[in-house]
Design an enzyme around this catalytic site. Structure first.
Site, PDB file in Angstrom:
ATOM      1  N   HIS A   1      -6.376   7.229  -0.352  1.00  0.00           N
ATOM      2  CA  HIS A   1      -5.171   6.459  -0.002  1.00  0.00           C
ATOM      3  C   HIS A   1      -5.545   4.988   0.104  1.00  0.00           C
ATOM      4  CE1 HIS A   1      -4.485  10.586   1.288  1.00  0.00           C
ATOM      5  NE2 HIS A   1      -3.198  10.356   1.095  1.00  0.00           N
TER       6      HIS A   1
ATOM      7  N   ASP B   1      -2.993   7.360  -3.228  1.00  0.00           N
ATOM      8  CA  ASP B   1      -1.594   7.601  -2.862  1.00  0.00           C
ATOM      9  C   ASP B   1      -1.118   6.636  -1.785  1.00  0.00           C
ATOM     10  OD1 ASP B   1      -1.971   9.796  -4.455  1.00  0.00           O
ATOM     11  OD2 ASP B   1      -1.378  11.279  -2.950  1.00  0.00           O
TER      12      ASP B   1
HETATM   13 ZN    ZN Z   1       1.073  10.591   0.381  1.00  0.00          ZN
END
Ligand code: ZN
Length: 242
Positions: free
Chosen positions: A209, A67
């Protein structure tokens, strides 16, 4: 009290017009799951839900998801490592990070990764109001489509914050996660790897991430470790579809 972030998936098929045929994946902590079980008997994922179907694929499989990117330095390094290992992942992109990084997005598509939507500016969508939330999601989908010529079908709401009203407005399949690497907090390759390896099981969706160097290093080490354990890496659409 022992607080173990054991996340599970719950698949719901919406039955109304725009939601028809769409699958909503919910994240439920184990203790919350126990609460559901106490109130409604068997858990949905024990009755032919996503996890069971994922297990129907040959061998053990797992989906790496990233993400908050694209990130100008970290994402290309991750893409290099994934390419070397012949592994496909899923990237949930933030609209505001796409500008200036179009080549990275193009590369994701060309190299076989799945691209999803992570809103435009990482707002908490249920608090933004359906109109504003959907505008940001649409804008991000358009940015991605302009680069890849394919409109994303999958979205991961920032903070996992989502509700049914948004589901119907946005018209995308929502994908949460079942293993949280806590990479944004740990920022340490070894600790991230250890945390994921402790929890990972067949059919899991791992949250990471691609905006931190430690996450990139950890992800590649996880690929190597899990490959040795017999896992195959899939994109989330392969877990969600029969
Ligand atoms: Zn996020």
């Amino acid at each position: 009290m022992k607080f173990k972030m054991r996340l599970k998936l719950l698949a719901l098929v919406c039955g109304i017009d725009v939601c028809l045929g769409m699958v909503l994946v919910y994240m439920v902590r184990e203790r919350e799951a126990a609460h559901v079980a106490a109130n409604s008997g068997a858990l949905p994922w024990e009755e032919g839900g996503i996890l069971d179907r994922a297990k129907g694929l040959e061998g053990k499989c797992v989906a790496l998801t990233f993400d908050d990117g694209p990130h100008k330095d970290c994402t290309p390094r991750l893409l290099d490592g994934l390419k070397q290992r012949g592994v496909h992942a899923t990237f949930f992109l933030m609209g505001q990070s796409i500008e200036g990084n179009e080549e990275i997005v193009k590369r994701m598509k060309e190299e076989g990764h799945l691209i999803g939507n992570h809103s435009y500016s990482h707002v908490q969508l249920t608090k933004a109001g359906a109109g504003a939330a959907c505008d940001g999601v649409d804008k991000t989908s358009s940015l991605i489509e302009n680069i890849t010529e394919e409109r994303p079908q999958y979205m991961r709401p920032p903070f996992g914050d989502w509700n049914e009203e948004l589901e119907c407005e946005v018209g995308m399949t929502t994908v949460l996660w079942s293993v949280d690497s806590l990479d944004w907090k740990l920022r340490n390759k070894n600790r991230i790897v250890k945390r994921v390896l402790k929890d990972v099981e067949d059919g899991d969706i791992i949250l990471m991430h691609d905006i931190f160097p430690s996450s990139v290093e950890a992800a590649l080490e996880l690929v190597d470790a899990l490959t040795k354990e017999g896992y195959t890496f899939v994109t989330v659409d392969e877990l969600l579809i029969d």
